[in-house]
Design a protein around this motif. Structure first.
Motif, PDB file in Angstrom:
ATOM      1  N   CYS C 177       4.667  18.677   3.409  1.00 17.70           N
ATOM      2  CA  CYS C 177       3.426  18.929   3.850  1.00 17.70           C
ATOM      3  C   CYS C 177       3.284  19.921   4.688  1.00 17.70           C
ATOM      4  O   CYS C 177       4.448  20.628   5.155  1.00 17.70           O
ATOM      5  N   ASN C 223       1.035   9.727   8.076  1.00 20.20           N
ATOM      6  CA  ASN C 223      -0.269  10.015   7.173  1.00 20.20           C
ATOM      7  C   ASN C 223       0.356  10.277   5.967  1.00 20.20           C
ATOM      8  O   ASN C 223      -0.684   9.953   4.621  1.00 20.20           O
ATOM      9  N   GLY C 224       1.221  10.844   5.431  1.00 20.33           N
ATOM     10  CA  GLY C 224       1.815  11.034   4.342  1.00 20.33           C
ATOM     11  C   GLY C 224       0.930  12.144   3.405  1.00 20.33           C
ATOM     12  O   GLY C 224       0.503  11.707   2.368  1.00 20.33           O
ATOM     13  N   CYS C 225       0.940  13.154   3.936  1.00 20.34           N
ATOM     14  CA  CYS C 225       0.038  14.180   3.229  1.00 20.34           C
ATOM     15  C   CYS C 225       0.692  14.885   1.842  1.00 20.34           C
ATOM     16  O   CYS C 225       0.092  15.591   1.169  1.00 20.34           O
ATOM     17  N   VAL C 226       2.134  14.605   1.820  1.00 18.96           N
ATOM     18  CA  VAL C 226       2.573  15.031   0.497  1.00 18.96           C
ATOM     19  C   VAL C 226       3.155  13.824  -0.221  1.00 18.96           C
ATOM     20  O   VAL C 226       3.534  13.943  -1.259  1.00 18.96           O
ATOM     21  N   ALA C 227       2.663  12.551  -0.019  1.00 20.53           N
ATOM     22  CA  ALA C 227       2.624  11.380  -0.791  1.00 20.53           C
ATOM     23  C   ALA C 227       4.286  11.143  -0.865  1.00 20.53           C
ATOM     24  O   ALA C 227       4.564  10.498  -2.056  1.00 20.53           O
ATOM     25  N   ILE C 229       6.321   8.777  -0.107  1.00 20.41           N
ATOM     26  CA  ILE C 229       6.743   7.484  -0.155  1.00 20.41           C
ATOM     27  C   ILE C 229       6.185   6.976  -1.477  1.00 20.41           C
ATOM     28  O   ILE C 229       6.856   6.139  -2.118  1.00 20.41           O
ATOM     29  N   ALA C 230       5.610   7.758  -2.126  1.00 20.28           N
ATOM     30  CA  ALA C 230       5.001   7.360  -3.388  1.00 20.28           C
ATOM     31  C   ALA C 230       5.822   8.077  -4.738  1.00 20.28           C
ATOM     32  O   ALA C 230       5.835   7.651  -5.852  1.00 20.28           O
ATOM     33  N   ARG C 231       6.403   9.369  -4.258  1.00 19.99           N
ATOM     34  CA  ARG C 231       6.843  10.133  -5.114  1.00 19.99           C
ATOM     35  C   ARG C 231       8.374  10.661  -5.124  1.00 19.99           C
ATOM     36  O   ARG C 231       8.680  11.881  -5.702  1.00 19.99           O
TER      37      ARG C 231
ATOM     38  N   THR D  97      -1.330  20.110  -0.949  1.00 19.81           N
ATOM     39  CA  THR D  97      -0.500  19.295  -1.765  1.00 19.81           C
ATOM     40  C   THR D  97      -1.354  18.851  -2.772  1.00 19.81           C
ATOM     41  O   THR D  97      -0.894  18.136  -3.628  1.00 19.81           O
ATOM     42  N   HIS D 197      -0.100   5.858  -9.213  1.00 14.83           N
ATOM     43  CA  HIS D 197       0.319   4.499  -9.009  1.00 14.83           C
ATOM     44  C   HIS D 197      -0.143   4.205  -7.649  1.00 14.83           C
ATOM     45  O   HIS D 197       0.051   2.888  -7.183  1.00 14.83           O
ATOM     46  N   VAL D 290      -1.357   5.838   0.008  1.00 14.22           N
ATOM     47  CA  VAL D 290      -0.215   6.297   0.412  1.00 14.22           C
ATOM     48  C   VAL D 290       0.356   6.424   1.783  1.00 14.22           C
ATOM     49  O   VAL D 290       1.114   6.034   2.101  1.00 14.22           O
TER      50      VAL D 290
END
Ligand code: SRM
Ligand code: SRM
Ligand code: SRM
Ligand code: SRM
Ligand code: SF4
Ligand code: SF4
Ligand code: SF4
Ligand code: SF4
Ligand code: SF4
Ligand code: SF4
Ligand code: SF4
Ligand code: SF4
Lengths: 437, 382, 437, 382
Positions: C177, C223-227, C229-231, D97, D197, D290
Motif C-alpha cells: 500500500c 485497514n488493509g489497502c492492498v488487501a 490478508i485476502a491475497r 491498488t 472472495h 478485507v
C-alpha cells in the motif's frame, strides 16, 4: 465388614456432595444382612464386588469391564447393554453386570408407588443399583445376570405395564423438558408430543431398521432445558410466530424493583438496582427493543425469540399466541467427524394432534437415512456427506434463508444437468471447429 | 438362592409376550396441582436457592424444592426419596433433566418442613443425601456417564470426578452469585455420552496411547474391515502377523502417528484396547452452551489438553475448574455465560485471567474446519 | 474503417465510465495510420484483431484463447504468460499474444519519463496495450509475439534498469500500500520492506524452487489497502503495541463539528451531527472506549487496533509509537479447497532494517513448504493439511492464544509419543494379565 | 516491417545478460513533497469526492486528485496521462491498488486547473477519460481480471462486465452517500485473480458444464495423472477409449455428477475445455471485506447462483447489483459495510430487502465446513 478394602473410594465419602460410595456401601451392607430375606436372584455380594472392582480401577487407572457382549431380550434390538467383568475370579458378583434401560415417563414425574415397584423388582432380580437417570433419559437398572434379563422384562411388561427403552441402532428413548406441566415458557406440550411419537414409533425403538442410533428430544422453548439441540438427531424446539405479549404495568414493577429480575435467579449477589436498558434492551441480540417514557416496545418482526427479555421479566413478558415448534436435525457427539449441533430444517411447524405434518417430516428423513446412511452413520454425518440440499430434496421442503446462518462462500455449486440449458452432452468436434487446438 | 420365575417360559418366549407398550403415560404421574394447571402457568420465582414457586392463571401455586444427588443411586436411596415424597408431597416427585430430584408441594406452608427434612438427612460418611440448590445463576448437578463403574472404554472415572468436583463447587450449588447459570458436564471418553460438547465447563476422559494389538485374537473376535472402517483418520491397515507359536494370522497394523486416540476402533473391536494408567486422563473444555438466549448455542473449547488421573480426588482438575469459575465470577457481566464472557474478552484474555497455559495442543488441527478457529484478522489483544 | 465490425463492443462506448473499447479503437486507428512511422515489430493490426476476437467472444459467449503455451525468457521461470488465439486465421494479428509482467515500483509511483519509455518500448515491440495494473500489481504488457520476448527483456534490463515480475511457481511480484509515503496510519515503511525483500529474494522470484506460487503483500495498517490478508501467502500488516495517542482538543473539535468525521468520507449524505458516543464509542468492537465529561478515554489494553476510532477522527487519534507488524500466512483464492484468508502467525514483530528477524520467519516457512508442499499446493493448503501446530514447530515460534480466534472444540489431539509418559510400546500380554479377554 | 534488434543475441543468450535487478526503487519516483514528508503525515481530509489533502507535520500539504480508468489501457492513453502529469504535477503520478490514477499537487491553488483539465477529457464514444472520484463512502474502481481479452479459462468477460457495472453505479463513484466504502471486484473464473472472495460485491464468471473430453488428443497434450490429481472432488478417472479411427487411446472419464465445474482439470489439461455459451455466466457474491475495521475480514457469500452472459451489458447482473446497493444504502448504518449490515439484519432479511430469491444453490454443500454455514440455533427472523 466389607468384602474388599476400598481406601481410595473411602476418601470419596467426605465432603458435602452426596457420596455414591456411602450409598453403595450402605446398600452392600444391607444386602449382606438381608433383613427382609429377599431371595436375591443374582449374587448378593454384587454391590461389594462392584466397589471392589471400582477400587481396583482407581488403583490401576483403567476400567475392568470387558467389551460389551451381545445379550438382550427376545425380539428387541435394544434396551440391554451387556457387560462382563475382566476380573471375574476376583469379583464373581459382577462377572455378569448387564444394564437394562427402562423407558422413563415424560417429564420424569413419578409416583412413589411406581418407583417402589421398580425397587422391589430390582432388589430381587438385579443389583439394587440404578442410574436415575441415564444421559439419554432412561431409568437405568445397573447390573444383572443374563438369565434375569427376560425375567425382568416379563415382570416389567406384565406387572408394571412398563417397556424397555432404546439402545443399539434404534430410535432411542425420546426425552423432553418439563414443558407445559410446570413452565410458563412452553410453546407446545412436550410431553404429549414425546409420548405420541414414542408410541407411534415403538417398532423403530425396539427393532433396528436403522444404520445407527437415532434420538428425539423435545424442548418447549429456545431455553433448551433438555439440550435437544446438542444431543438429538431430531430436536423439536418450541417457538412462536406472533408478538411477545407485554404487560406494561409489570414492566414498571420490574423497573421499580418490586419484582426480582430473572425471577430471582441472581439473588446470590448484589448486582445493583435493576437497569432495564442495560439488562434487557442492550442485551437483545437484534436490538429490537426500546424503553422510552416508561414504556417497553418490541419490534417483533426483528425479534429472534432468544428468550432473554422474557427470562429476565417473566411476569411482564409472555411468549406469543401463534405457537409451534422448529425442527433441527443432526446433532451428535464427536465421533467420527466432530460434534454437531442440530441444524434448522423446519423453521416453524404447528404442533397439533395427531401431529401428521411432523410425522411426515420424520418419516421422510428416516426413509432417506435408511436408504443412504452407511453403517454407523448418524443423520448429521449423512447430511454433511450428501449435503443439506439433498436433505431438502428428500424431505420436499423448500429452501429458506432461515436454514442458513449465511449463504455459502464458495461458488462450488453442483448444478444438475436438468438445470442447465442444453444439458451436458456436447460434441468436442463441433467445439473444435470454433476453437482450434 | 432359589430361582424365582417371573412367569416367563424360555421354551416359549412368545407366550403371553407383551411388547411395544412404551413408557408409562406421563399424566399418570402428574401431581394434582400439575395436572390441573398444565399449560396455564403464568410465571415463576426462585424464592431461595433450590426453591421455586410457579404461579398459575387461577392463582394455584406449586412450590418445588430441588435437591442434588449422585445419579448412581441404590434402591434404598430411592425408597428413602419415596418416603419423603409420601410424607410431604402426596407420593409424587420428579427428576430434572440434570438428575436433580424435585419435591413439589401445593402450598407455601408445606415448604419448611420439607426443607428441614431434606437438609437433615446425611449419609454415614457425612455427606448430604439431599442438598437443596441447583437453581438460577449457580452451578447445578453435573450430567455424567458411567466411567469405571460400568463402561469398557472410559479414560477416567465419572462418579469419582463428579463427586470431587461437586464437593469443590458445592457452595455454588447452594448460592446464585454467578453471572449466569454455569453447567458442568462430564463424559468418560469422547463418545461423550452427555452433552459435554456444549457445556460451560466439561470434564472429558481421554486416552493418549494408540491401541494395543491383540493379534492372537483379533481375527477371531473382530471383523477386521469394520475395525479399519471405524478409524476416522485412516490409521488402521490390514496385515498378517506371525505369532510366537509360528502361526500366521490376519490382523491389523496401526500407524501410531495418525492416531488421535479416539477409541473408535476399540468400540468395534475388543482386541484393540487403549486404556493405560499413564496415557489416560482428563481434558478440560469450556465455553459451550445450549440455550439460545442472547447468543446462539456454542461448542465447548479444549482449554486444558491433559491432566493425569489423580485418584481419588483429581486435585489439579478441580483446582483448574475452580480457577475458571472464580475468574469468570469476578469478571463477567450479569447474564453472561462463560463462553460469552470468553468471547467478549477474547480467548487470549481468558487464558490470562484463568492463569492457564496455552499449549500447542489447543490449536485445532483436525480437518478443514480447523482453519476457521485460527485467527484471520489483525484484531487481537496484547 | 475498422478491420472487423464490432456492433456488440460498440455498445460499450457509451456511458460515463472510461470505455476500453473507445481506447482500443483509437489505438487501432492510430496504429493503422502509424503517423510516427514506427517499425512495429509485431503485426500492426494487433489491436484490430484483438477487438475482432473479443467481438467474436461476445457473440458466441466463449473465450478464443488457447490454453497457455510455455514461452518465456531464458533462465527465468516466470514473467511471461504464453497465449495463442484459437482462431489464428481469422485474427492473425493476435495469433501470438503473450503477456509480459513488468515488476511495478513500490507504491506505484511513477515519473512520466519512465512511463513514456515503457510506452516507446511497447509500441515498438508489443501491442501497445497494457494493464495498469495486473491484480498482483505488475505492469502488464498485453500481447506480443514469441520472438519479441527476449528483445523486450533485453531492452527493459539494459535501457531501463527494469526487471520482469513473477509468474509460475515463483515468488510473485510483491505489492504494498502507499503507506508512509502518503498515509498517516502507516505503522512501518511498506515500500522499504517490500523493496528489500523483493531484492533479497530475486532468485525465488525468477527461478522456481517452489511447489507453487507464493505472494507477499504489505499493508501499512489494519485497514488493509492492498488487501494482503485476502491475497498473499504471507501478509505483513502494520500494527502497534502501545497506546493510541489522543489529542483531546481535536476530539472536542470533532464533537463540535469543526472537523468532518472520517475525514469527510461520508460527506455525500446528511448523516446528522457527529455523535461521538454512537459513532465511535459504541462501535468499538471491544467497547474499550469511554467519552465522559468531554474527555475521550481508551483502555488500550483491551483495544484490538481495528482502526475504527482513528479512521473516524484522524486529527484527534494517532497510532501508537511502538510500531511493528503482524505476519499472517496462507491467504489464497478458492482453488482447490476453498478460499483462505491469512492466518495470524506472528502477532508482533519489529520492522527494522536489515529485517533479519522477518527474513528468518520467511525462510523457515519456505524451507518447510519446499520440503513438504505437494505440486500445486499453496502454503495455506499445506498448513491445513499438516496443521497449524506443524507450522509452529517448523518455524520454531511459540504457540500463543493470539494465533487462534478460539481453541479447538474437538479433543482430537495428536499427542506425540515423547509427550506421553511411558511411550506407546506396551505389552498386550502384560495387559491381558490384568484384563482378561 | 524490419526486425530491430535490441542487442540481444539468441545465439549467446548469456552475453551481457542482466538479470535479477528487480523493480525500480520506489524513491526514484516520489514527487518531492512525498519524498520530503514521508512518514511525517499528520492527517488527511477528503475535500470532495476524488480529492484528498494530506497534511504533514511541518505544514506541507499534498493534494491528490483520483481518477477512475479502465485498467486495460493503451500506450496512447498512458501518454495522455503523462502529458497531464507533466502539465500539472511536475511529471509525477501514481496508481492506486484498485487501479485508479492519482495526480498529486503540492499546493491547493493547483487543484482547480488540474480538475478541469481531467474532467474535460472524453473518449470519442463519449465516455470520460478521467472521471474524478473513488474516495470515501462510495464506490471505487472495480478490480478485475482478463476475461475474454486474454485468458483461456474465463466464463465471462471482465472488461465488459466492469464497464457495464461502472456505468450503472457511476454516480456512486462520484458521490459519498453510502454508509461505508463499497468495493466491487470481478473475476472471470473461480481462480479468482482478484480478491473477489472478500469483496462487498463480487462478480464471478462461472462454468456450469463439466469438461468436454478431447480423447484423441488428451494423452498427447496432457499428463493424465496431473489432470486426475487436479480434480478437487475426485471426479476424474483414467480410462481407455476406442476412437472412431479404431485406435485405442488412454484418456480420462469424468463423473459428471461429482463435477462442480471449477475448471481445475482444464488448467492442467487443454483437452478438457469447459466453456459453453449456455453453461457459462455470472455468480454474484456479496458481503465480503478485507479491512479489520470494527469487524474482522469476511468472505463474500454467493447470493445469486447464476445469471446468463447477456452481452454486451449484462442488464440482469447490473440490475441485481443496483438492487443490493440501494437496499444497503437505504438500510445500513453509518460506517457499516455491506456484510456487516447483512449480518446485523440477518441474511434472511438481506434476501428480502434486496428482493433476491433464495435458492437451494446458495446452501453450502462443499465439504465439512458447509456445516458451519447452516443454522445451529433457533434464532431467526420470520
Ligand atoms: C448409559 C449412557 C451413559 C450414562 O451413563 O448415562 C451411555 C452409555 C454408552 N454409550 Fe452413549 N450412553 C448414553 C447416552 C449418550 C448420549 C447422550 C444422549 O443420548 O443425550 C450421547 C451423545 C449424544 C449422541 O447420541 O450423539 C451418547 C453418545 C455415544 C456414542 C457416540 C455416538 C456418536 O455418533 O458420536 C457412542 C459410541 C457408539 O455408539 O459406538 C456411545 C456408546 C455408548 C456405550 C454403548 C459404549 C459403546 O461404545 O458401546 C455405552 C455403554 C455404557 C455402559 O456400559 O452402560 N454413546 N451416548 C447413556 C444412555 C443412558 C440412557 O439410555 O439414558
Ligand atoms: C427443571 C429443568 C427442566 C426439566 O425438564 O427438568 C429446568 C427448568 C427451568 N429452566 Fe432450564 N431447566 C433445566 C435444564 C436446563 C438446561 C439443560 C442442561 O443444563 O443440561 C438448560 C441449557 C443450559 C445451557 O445453555 O447450557 C437450561 C437453560 C435454561 C435457561 C437459559 C439460561 C441461560 O442463561 O442461557 C433458562 C432461562 C433462565 O435461566 O432464566 C431456563 C429456565 C428454566 C426455568 C426458569 C423455566 C421455568 O419457568 O420454570 C426453570 C427453572 C430454572 C432454574 O432451575 O433456575 N433454563 N435449563 C432443568 C433443570 C436442570 C437442573 O436440575 O439443574
Ligand atoms: C493477469 C492476472 C489477472 C489480471 O488480469 O490482473 C492473472 C491471470 C491469470 N491467473 Fe491469476 N492472475 C492474476 C492475479 C491473481 C490473483 C490476485 C493477486 O495476486 O493478488 C489471484 C488470487 C490470489 C491468489 O494467488 O490466490 C490469482 C489466482 C490465480 C489462481 C488460483 C490460485 C489458487 O491457489 O487458488 C490461478 C490458477 C493456477 O495457478 O493454476 C491463476 C492463474 C492464472 C492464469 C495464469 C491462468 C491459468 O490458469 O494458467 C491467468 C493468466 C491470464 C492471462 O491470460 O493473462 N490465478 N491470480 C493477475 C496477475 C497480474 C499481475 O501479475 O499483476
Ligand atoms: C489509495 C489507496 C492505497 C494505495 O496504496 O493505493 C487507499 C488509500 C486510503 N485508504 Fe484505503 N486505500 C486503498 C485501497 C483500500 C482497500 C483495498 C481494496 O479495496 O481492494 C481497502 C480494503 C477494502 C475492504 O475492506 O474490502 C481499503 C480500506 C480502507 C479503510 C477501511 C474501510 C472500511 O470501512 O472498512 C480505510 C479507513 C477509512 O476509509 O476511513 C482506508 C483509508 C484510506 C486512507 C484514508 C488512508 C489515508 O490516510 O490516506 C486513504 C484514502 C481513502 C479514500 O480513498 O477514501 N482504507 N483501502 C487505495 C485506493 C483504492 C482506490 O483506488 O479506490
Ligand atoms: S425448555 Fe423452555 S419450556 Fe422447557 S422447561 Fe425449559 S424454559 Fe420451560
Ligand atoms: S426474545 Fe430476544 S430477540 Fe426477542 S425481543 Fe427479547 S431479547 Fe430481543
Ligand atoms: S462416555 Fe464413553 S466411556 Fe463413558 S459411558 Fe459413554 S461410551 Fe462409556
Ligand atoms: S484410536 Fe481412533 S484414531 Fe486411533 S487407531 Fe483407533 S480409531 Fe484410529
Ligand atoms: S493500509 Fe493503512 S497505512 Fe496503508 S494506505 Fe491503507 S490506511 Fe494507509
Ligand atoms: S482502534 Fe478499534 S478497538 Fe481500538 S479503541 Fe479504536 S475502535 Fe476500539
Ligand atoms: S480469473 Fe480465471 S479466467 Fe480470469 S484471468 Fe484469472 S485465471 Fe483467467
Ligand atoms: S471442472 Fe473441476 S470438478 Fe469438474 S472434473 Fe474438472 S476439476 Fe473436477
Amino acid at each position: 465388614m466389607m468384602k474388599h478394602e476400598t481406601p481410595l473410594l473411602d476418601q470419596l465419602e467426605s465432603g458435602p456432595w452426596p457420596s455414591f460410595v456411602s450409598d453403595l456401601k450402605a446398600e452392600a451392607e444391607k444386602r449382606a444382612k438381608n433383613e427382609e430375606n429377599i431371595e436375591f436372584q443374582i449374587p448378593s455380594d454384587v454391590v461389594e464386588d462392584l466397589l471392589g472392582v471400582l477400587e481396583l480401577s482407581f488403583k490401576d487407572g483403567t476400567t475392568h469391564w470387558k467389551h460389551g457382549g451381545i445379550v438382550g431380550v427376545f425380539g428387541y434390538g435394544g434396551g440391554v447393554i451387556g457387560r462382563y467383568c475382566d476380573q471375574p475370579n476376583a469379583f464373581p458378583g459382577v462377572a455378569h453386570f448387564h444394564t437394562m434401560r427402562v423407558a422413563q415417563p415424560g417429564g420424569k414425574f413419578y409416583t412413589t408407588k411406581y418407583l417402589k415397584d421398580l425397587c422391589d423388582l430390582w432388589d430381587l432380580r438385579g443389583s439394587g443399583i440404578t442410574n436415575m437417570h441415564g444421559s439419554t433419559g432412561d431409568i437405568i437398572f445397573l447390573g444383572t445376570t443374563t438369565p434375569q434379563l427376560e425375567e425382568v422384562f416379563f415382570e416389567l411388561t406384565h406387572r408394571m405395564g412398563q417397556d424397555l427403552g432404546g439402545s443399539g441402532s434404534n430410535l432411542r428413548t425420546p426425552a423432553d423438558c418439563i414443558g407445559q406441566a410446570r413452565c410458563e415458557y412452553a410453546c407446545y406440550d412436550t410431553q404429549a408430543l414425546c409420548y405420541d411419537l414414542t408410541m407411534e414409533y415403538q417398532d423403530e425403538l425396539h427393532r433396528p431398521a436403522f444404520p445407527y442410533k437415532f434420538k428425539f428430544k423435545f424442548d418447549g422453548c429456545p431455553n433448551g432445558c433438555v439440550a435437544s439441540i446438542a444431543r438429538a438427531d431430531m430436536s423439536f424446539i418450541g417457538t412462536w410466530k406472533d408478538d411477545i405479549k407485554i404487560d406494561q404495568e409489570a414492566v414498571a414493577a420490574y423497573v421499580g424493583g418490586e419484582f426480582p429480575s430473572n425471577a430471582g435467579a441472581h439473588a446470590g449477589r448484589d448486582w445493583g438496582a435493576f437497569d432495564i436498558q442495560k439488562e434487557v434492551v442492550d442485551l437483545c441480540p437484534t436490538n429490537c427493543m426500546k424503553y422510552e417514557g416508561g414504556k417497553l416496545e418490541i419490534n417483533n418482526r426483528e425479534c429472534v425469540r432468544c428468550m432473554h427479555c422474557i427470562n429476565v421479566m417473566p411476569r411482564a413478558l409472555k411468549i406469543g399466541d401463534d405457537k409451534g415448534l422448529s425442527i433441527l436435525v443432526g446433532a451428535k457427539a464427536p465421533i467420527l467427524d466432530g460434534a454437531q449441533m442440530g441444524s434448522l430444517l423446519v423453521p416453524f411447524i404447528k404442533c397439533e394432534e395427531p401431529y401428521d405434518e411432523i410425522k411426515e417430516v420424520i418419516e421422510k428423513v428416516w426413509d432417506w437415512w435408511m436408504e443412504e446412511g452407511k453403517n454407523r452413520e448418524r443423520l448429521g454425518e449423512l447430511i454433511k456427506r450428501q449435503g443439506f440440499q439433498k436433505l431438502l430434496e428428500m424431505t420436499e421442503i423448500d429452501p429458506d434463508p432461515r436454514m442458513v446462518s449465511e449463504p455459502r462462500s464458495n461458488p462450488y455449486i453442483f448444478w444438475k444437468e436438468e438445470e442447465v440449458e442444453g444439458g451436458w452432452d456436447r460434441d468436442i468436434n463441433e467445439f473444435r471447429k470454433h476453437h482450434l487446438r | 438362592m432359589a430361582f424365582i420365575s417371573s412367569g416367563y417360559d424360555p421354551k416359549e418366549p412368545m407366550k403371553n409376550r407383551i411388547t411395544d407398550i412404551g413408557p408409562k403415560k406421563f399424566d399418570e404421574f402428574y401431581p394434582p396441582v400439575i395436572a390441573k394447571n398444565k399449560g396455564k402457568w403464568l410465571y415463576h420465582e426462585i424464592l431461595e436457592p433450590g426453591i421455586l414457586v410457579h404461579v398459575a392463571e387461577g392463582g394455584d401455586e406449586v412450590y418445588t424444592v430441588r435437591c442434588g444427588g449422585a445419579r448412581i443411586m441404590t434402591t434404598s436411596l430411592i425408597r428413602e426419596i419415596c418416603e419423603i415424597a409420601e410424607k410431604h408431597c402426596d407420593g409424587y416427585l420428579r427428576f430434572t433433566t440434570r438428575n436433580n430430584i424435585e419435591f413439589m408441594v401445593d402450598d407455601k406452608s408445606k415448604v419448611d418442613a420439607l426443607k428441614k427434612d431434606l437438609a437433615g438427612r446425611k449419609f454415614a460418611g457425612g455427606s448430604f443425601k439431599f442438598p437443596i440448590g441447583g437453581t438460577g445463576a449457580g452451578i447445578t448437578n453435573i450430567v455424567h456417564t458411567q466411567g469405571w463403574i460400568h463402561c469398557h472404554t472410559p479414560a477416567t472415572d465419572a462418579s469419582g470426578t463428579v463427586k470431587a468436583t461437586m464437593d469443590e463447587v458445592f457452595s455454588d450449588f447452594q448460592n446464585m452469585r454467578l453471572p449466569a447459570p454455569l453447567r458442568i458436564s462430564m463424559a468418560c471418553c469422547l463418545n461423550m455420552c452427555g452433552a459435554v460438547h456444549c457445556s460451560d465447563i466439561a470434564i472429558l476422559g481421554y486416552h493418549r496411547k494408540p491401541p494395543m494389538l491383540d493379534h492372537e485374537y483379533l481375527d477371531k473376535l473382530c471383523e477386521i474391515p469394520l475395525a479399519i472402517a471405524a478409524c476416522p483418520t485412516g490409521a488402521i491397515k490390514p496385515t498378517k502377523v506371525d505369532l510366537p507359536s509360528g502361526e500366521t494370522v490376519k490382523s491389523v497394523a496401526v500407524n501410531n502417528e495418525r492416531c488421535m486416540f479416539c477409541g473408535n476402533c476399540y468400540t468395534m473391536c475388543p482386541s484393540l484396547p487403549l486404556a493405560d494408567k499413564d496415557g489416560d486422563g482428563i481434558v478440560l473444555m469450556a465455553g459451550g452452551k445450549v440455550s439460545n438466549r442472547i447468543s446462539e448455542p456454542k461448542f465447548s473449547k479444549v482449554v486444558v489438553a491433559f491432566l493425569p488421573n489423580e485418584v481419588p480426588r483429581w486435585p489439579q482438575m478441580t483446582d483448574t475448574i475452580k480457577k475458571m469459575i472464580e475468574a469468570y465470577a469476578a469478571d463477567a457481566k450479569k447474564y453472561e455465560r462463560l463462553g460469552e464472557w470468553a468471547e467478549r474478552i477474547g480467548w487470549e484474555r481468558f487464558f490470562e485471567k484463568c492463569e492457564l497455559p496455552f499449549t500447542h495442543h489447543l490449536i485445532d488441527d483436525f480437518r478443514d474446519p480447523a482453519y476457521y478457529t485460527w485467527r484471520q484478522s489483525t484484531q487481537f489483544k496484547f
